[in-house]
Design an enzyme around this catalytic site. Sequence first.
Site, PDB file in Angstrom:
ATOM      1  NE  ARG A 275      -3.772   1.976   2.682  1.00  0.00           N
ATOM      2  CZ  ARG A 275      -5.002   2.090   2.190  1.00  0.00           C
ATOM      3  NH1 ARG A 275      -5.472   1.135   1.397  1.00  0.00           N
ATOM      4  NH2 ARG A 275      -5.758   3.132   2.473  1.00  0.00           N
TER       5      ARG A 275
ATOM      6  CG  HIS B  46      -7.997   0.985  -3.621  1.00  0.00           C
ATOM      7  ND1 HIS B  46      -7.412  -0.180  -3.183  1.00  0.00           N
ATOM      8  CD2 HIS B  46      -8.677   1.492  -2.551  1.00  0.00           C
ATOM      9  CE1 HIS B  46      -7.700  -0.368  -1.892  1.00  0.00           C
ATOM     10  NE2 HIS B  46      -8.476   0.627  -1.500  1.00  0.00           N
TER      11      HIS B  46
ATOM     12  CD  GLN C 190     -13.125  -0.480  -1.650  1.00  0.00           C
ATOM     13  OE1 GLN C 190     -12.419  -0.375  -0.650  1.00  0.00           O
ATOM     14  NE2 GLN C 190     -14.370  -0.952  -1.599  1.00  0.00           N
TER      15      GLN C 190
ATOM     16  CG  ASP D   5     -12.579   8.005  -2.214  1.00  0.00           C
ATOM     17  OD1 ASP D   5     -12.758   7.910  -0.983  1.00  0.00           O
ATOM     18  OD2 ASP D   5     -11.511   7.706  -2.767  1.00  0.00           O
TER      19      ASP D   5
ATOM     20  CB  CYS E  64     -13.722   2.959  -1.193  1.00  0.00           C
ATOM     21  SG  CYS E  64     -12.947   4.585  -1.227  1.00  0.00           S
TER      22      CYS E  64
ATOM     23  NE  ARG F  49     -10.446  -3.895   0.082  1.00  0.00           N
ATOM     24  CZ  ARG F  49      -9.625  -2.963   0.563  1.00  0.00           C
ATOM     25  NH1 ARG F  49     -10.119  -1.791   0.967  1.00  0.00           N
ATOM     26  NH2 ARG F  49      -8.315  -3.151   0.613  1.00  0.00           N
TER      27      ARG F  49
END
Length: 301
Positions: free
Chosen positions: A104, A131, A134, A219, A259, A287
């Site tokens: 990450r 990402h 996700q 987001d 998310c 997830r």
Amino acid sequence: MTTRHFLSLMDCSEAELIGLIKRGIELKSLHRQGVVYEPLKNRVLGMIFEKASTRTRVSFEAGMIHLGGQAIFLSPRDTQLGRGEPIEDSARVLSSMCDAIMIRTFAHSTLETFAQYSKVPIINGLSDDLHPCQLLADMQTYLEHRGPIKGKTVAWIGDGNNMCNTFIQAAIQFDFQLRVACPEGYEPSAQFLEQAGDRVTVMRDPMEAVAGAHLVNTDVWASMGQEDEAEARLKQFAPYQVTPAMLDAADESVLFMHCLPAHRGEEVSDELMDDPRSVVWDQAENRLHAQKALVEFLLVE
């Protein structure tokens, strides 16, 4: 034999991605039934976090435990990566000790370099560009609630960030139309838009984007690393808050996703998070299950 990596949705075929999502649903069912399934006994996932996380860390760590393996948390302040060891050297060493590595990070090039020098699969846990983990969870959530997303209309409201870029790739791989509503100067990356062609439309009016949509996403307006821009972004993005009234313009079957973490009262109104059309909590839980399917796919022959 070539090592498989998962740096973006484009690293898998459409059939593989659909298979991963369906497998995530199967693993979720097994977990809820209390079935013990441990194909990864004695396997180790190294987890490098240059950016903080809640869902990414817990989902990968818990997922490895569920599958019978272990996960090791590595932060820059705890490793030589934070003291200037070349990425190439770290990749060689860590891939000799771990069975897969999740990273990450900020620059997407960090992932690409790690993958180039790694002997084991590298998983993108988030970069400034993309990402993909996700999106696996998001697509699983939509399939569970509404069936296949192929041919549907999806709206992205807000910043053209890494999540938006990944939705563009999802539009290609899962064959849906994507409308992106964002202020001028905050468009998604041109390279991803070019890849998608006429599958993606960029516009300014969020109501136009949402009209008749089957899935609406947003987001935070200032992502990690953009904190110094937060005040200016609040003014620019104020008309882009997703509300129950905005969703009323969408298809009657519409789902709302975020998310997380959400800044309630900014990109999403407080009441929408718990609206019946919101599936953000299922999305977050998925997830875990989607990533278990991914790790199984990469490590179980």
